[in-house]
Design an enzyme around this catalytic site. Sequence first.
Site, PDB file in Angstrom:
ATOM      1  N   HIS A   1      -2.383   8.986  -7.282  1.00  0.00           N
ATOM      2  CA  HIS A   1      -1.161   9.700  -6.896  1.00  0.00           C
ATOM      3  C   HIS A   1       0.005   9.051  -7.654  1.00  0.00           C
ATOM      4  O   HIS A   1      -0.032   7.843  -7.942  1.00  0.00           O
ATOM      5  CB  HIS A   1      -0.988   9.514  -5.387  1.00  0.00           C
ATOM      6  CG  HIS A   1       0.105  10.294  -4.750  1.00  0.00           C
ATOM      7  ND1 HIS A   1       1.424   9.913  -4.817  1.00  0.00           N
ATOM      8  CD2 HIS A   1       0.080  11.422  -4.000  1.00  0.00           C
ATOM      9  CE1 HIS A   1       2.162  10.772  -4.145  1.00  0.00           C
ATOM     10  NE2 HIS A   1       1.373  11.703  -3.636  1.00  0.00           N
TER      11      HIS A   1
ATOM     12  N   ASP B   1      -4.750   2.040  -1.946  1.00  0.00           N
ATOM     13  CA  ASP B   1      -3.918   3.101  -1.389  1.00  0.00           C
ATOM     14  C   ASP B   1      -4.790   3.891  -0.411  1.00  0.00           C
ATOM     15  O   ASP B   1      -5.651   4.670  -0.826  1.00  0.00           O
ATOM     16  CB  ASP B   1      -3.412   3.982  -2.549  1.00  0.00           C
ATOM     17  CG  ASP B   1      -2.692   5.228  -2.057  1.00  0.00           C
ATOM     18  OD1 ASP B   1      -2.686   5.488  -0.837  1.00  0.00           O
ATOM     19  OD2 ASP B   1      -2.152   5.950  -2.910  1.00  0.00           O
TER      20      ASP B   1
ATOM     21  N   GLN C   1      -5.006   8.661   2.034  1.00  0.00           N
ATOM     22  CA  GLN C   1      -5.920   9.771   2.376  1.00  0.00           C
ATOM     23  C   GLN C   1      -7.180   9.282   3.066  1.00  0.00           C
ATOM     24  O   GLN C   1      -8.090  10.071   3.312  1.00  0.00           O
ATOM     25  CB  GLN C   1      -6.297  10.548   1.104  1.00  0.00           C
ATOM     26  CG  GLN C   1      -5.133  11.248   0.445  1.00  0.00           C
ATOM     27  CD  GLN C   1      -4.528  12.350   1.312  1.00  0.00           C
ATOM     28  OE1 GLN C   1      -5.172  12.897   2.203  1.00  0.00           O
ATOM     29  NE2 GLN C   1      -3.278  12.673   1.053  1.00  0.00           N
TER      30      GLN C   1
ATOM     31  N   LYS D   1       0.021  10.918   7.725  1.00  0.00           N
ATOM     32  CA  LYS D   1      -1.289  11.451   7.321  1.00  0.00           C
ATOM     33  C   LYS D   1      -2.341  11.149   8.388  1.00  0.00           C
ATOM     34  O   LYS D   1      -3.505  11.470   8.210  1.00  0.00           O
ATOM     35  CB  LYS D   1      -1.751  10.822   6.004  1.00  0.00           C
ATOM     36  CG  LYS D   1      -0.700  10.779   4.917  1.00  0.00           C
ATOM     37  CD  LYS D   1      -0.830  11.897   3.936  1.00  0.00           C
ATOM     38  CE  LYS D   1       0.044  11.606   2.719  1.00  0.00           C
ATOM     39  NZ  LYS D   1       0.322  12.802   1.965  1.00  0.00           N
TER      40      LYS D   1
ATOM     41  N   CYS E   1       0.882  15.827  -7.026  1.00  0.00           N
ATOM     42  CA  CYS E   1       1.432  14.503  -7.389  1.00  0.00           C
ATOM     43  C   CYS E   1       0.415  13.684  -8.165  1.00  0.00           C
ATOM     44  O   CYS E   1       0.323  12.459  -7.991  1.00  0.00           O
ATOM     45  CB  CYS E   1       1.910  13.729  -6.169  1.00  0.00           C
ATOM     46  SG  CYS E   1       3.312  14.481  -5.374  1.00  0.00           S
TER      47      CYS E   1
HETATM   48  N1  PMP Z   1      -0.999   8.105  -2.169  1.00  0.00           N
HETATM   49  C1  PMP Z   1      -1.759   9.142  -1.818  1.00  0.00           C
HETATM   50  C2  PMP Z   1      -3.219   9.123  -2.167  1.00  0.00           C
HETATM   51  C3  PMP Z   1      -1.195  10.225  -1.144  1.00  0.00           C
HETATM   52  O1  PMP Z   1      -1.959  11.259  -0.813  1.00  0.00           O
HETATM   53  C4  PMP Z   1       0.182  10.207  -0.833  1.00  0.00           C
HETATM   54  C5  PMP Z   1       0.830  11.368  -0.126  1.00  0.00           C
HETATM   55  N2  PMP Z   1       0.508  12.616  -0.622  1.00  0.00           N
HETATM   56  C6  PMP Z   1       0.925   9.092  -1.200  1.00  0.00           C
HETATM   57  C7  PMP Z   1       0.309   8.061  -1.858  1.00  0.00           C
HETATM   58  C8  PMP Z   1       2.382   8.994  -0.885  1.00  0.00           C
HETATM   59  O2  PMP Z   1       2.556   8.961   0.487  1.00  0.00           O
HETATM   60  P1  PMP Z   1       4.023   9.126   1.129  1.00  0.00           P
HETATM   61  O3  PMP Z   1       4.632  10.318   0.475  1.00  0.00           O
HETATM   62  O4  PMP Z   1       3.751   9.339   2.591  1.00  0.00           O
HETATM   63  O5  PMP Z   1       4.762   7.860   0.841  1.00  0.00           O
END
Ligand code: PMP
Length: 404
Positions: free
Chosen positions: A123, A200, A203, A226, A362
């Site tokens: 991401h 990270d 997910q 999440k 993203c």
């Molecule tokens: N890493 C991953 C794998 C994600 O799916 C996301 C959110 N889509 C993020 C980071 C960023 O998370 P946040 O926008 O809640 O900071």
Amino acid sequence: MAPDIPTLRRDFPTLAQIVNGHPLVYLDNAATTQKPQPVLDALNHYYRDTNANVHRASHALSGQATRAFEAARGKVARFINAPAPEQVIWTRGTTEAINLVAHSFGMHHLQAGDEIVLSTLEHHANIVPWQQVAAATGAVIKVIPLTAGAELDLEAAARLISPRTRLLAVGQVSNALGVINPVRELIAMAKSVGAVTLIDGAQAVGHLPVDVQSLDCDFYVFSGHKMFAPTGIGVLYGKREWLEKMPPWQTGGEMIKSVSFEHTSFGELPFKFEAGTPNIAGAIALGAAVDYLSGLDRAALARHEHKLLQQLLTGLAAMPDVHIIGRPQAGSVSFTIDEVHPQDLATLLDMQGIAVRTGHHCAMPLMQALGLEQGTIRASVAFYNTEQDIAALLAGIHKAREFF
Ligand code: PMP
């Protein structure tokens, strides 16, 4: 025993609504999950009954708020099996947690020529902060490529990870493709060369049990929203040796021991990393989400989600012009349809009350690597989704294909 999903769904008020004339089919859980009543109650209770700032005052409400706030930290620590609550640092979410590590660890402990290893599946939140670190320190980013099946290439990872590697930062579950990465193997490779590891878990937390001690990573980050908690609250878990060694990132109130105009001494863990008034309600509500999840049979929920994914994958595989991307295993399924722009499909699905996500998720470098410039359509499940939800999505896709 199979979980009683219709009963569990009643805990989530948002799910019981009509959208564009149809019952809502919410399949955008990788973007954010819906919130159960106990989480909504925790937010409401804090603001209605105990609203006060934490840690500072000696009055009753402040004491109550502080106890609830710190109890939530303890709940989260137990949820991820952190050795101690002070190794759980509150952040705004995954993004802020990675930025904290990038600034506090990256900017101070990396030098020119050090290598940061990421993967193609990351991401943007796990790419851009490291680019900033690389630009400031002269460190170099190396990227683990994908196999032909769009999975992380472990053999290539073994070649990339070398004594020059100082940091490995990878996602546990891809938000774009739903693939579970072999993080244990990667952490072992990184440790064998003395590199620091960040996982990270954005997910992962909503779908898999997480045990940071068993993973043995140095840092683990995730977002409350999440995993059925509110937005604006997240977690950085870190090994004590690193959290002790790292300087504060943001500074100001709450994170100090003493301040004079000549000198400031910083607070102990976890406060050293929590400048300013925190998201008190969010942290307490994240604690409530942990309680809620801990009261469910999570293994049974995971089996239910797995069945939903199989149903979706089987249905999609039966449509000749639909292409499933990679090998989805948890949460998300990404696909494309010949001659159909993802956004057009999403609009038609929305007209039927079906919420999915389209685009690059993203993960622009991933989409480039896969040659998917228009991105994909992503359907992502949570345990409260039903077989009827998946059937509605598949029927919606059929209808849309006829339309185009
Ligand atoms: N890493 C991953 C794998 C994600 O799916 C996301 C959110 N889509 C993020 C980071 C960023 O998370 P946040 O926008 O809640 O900071």
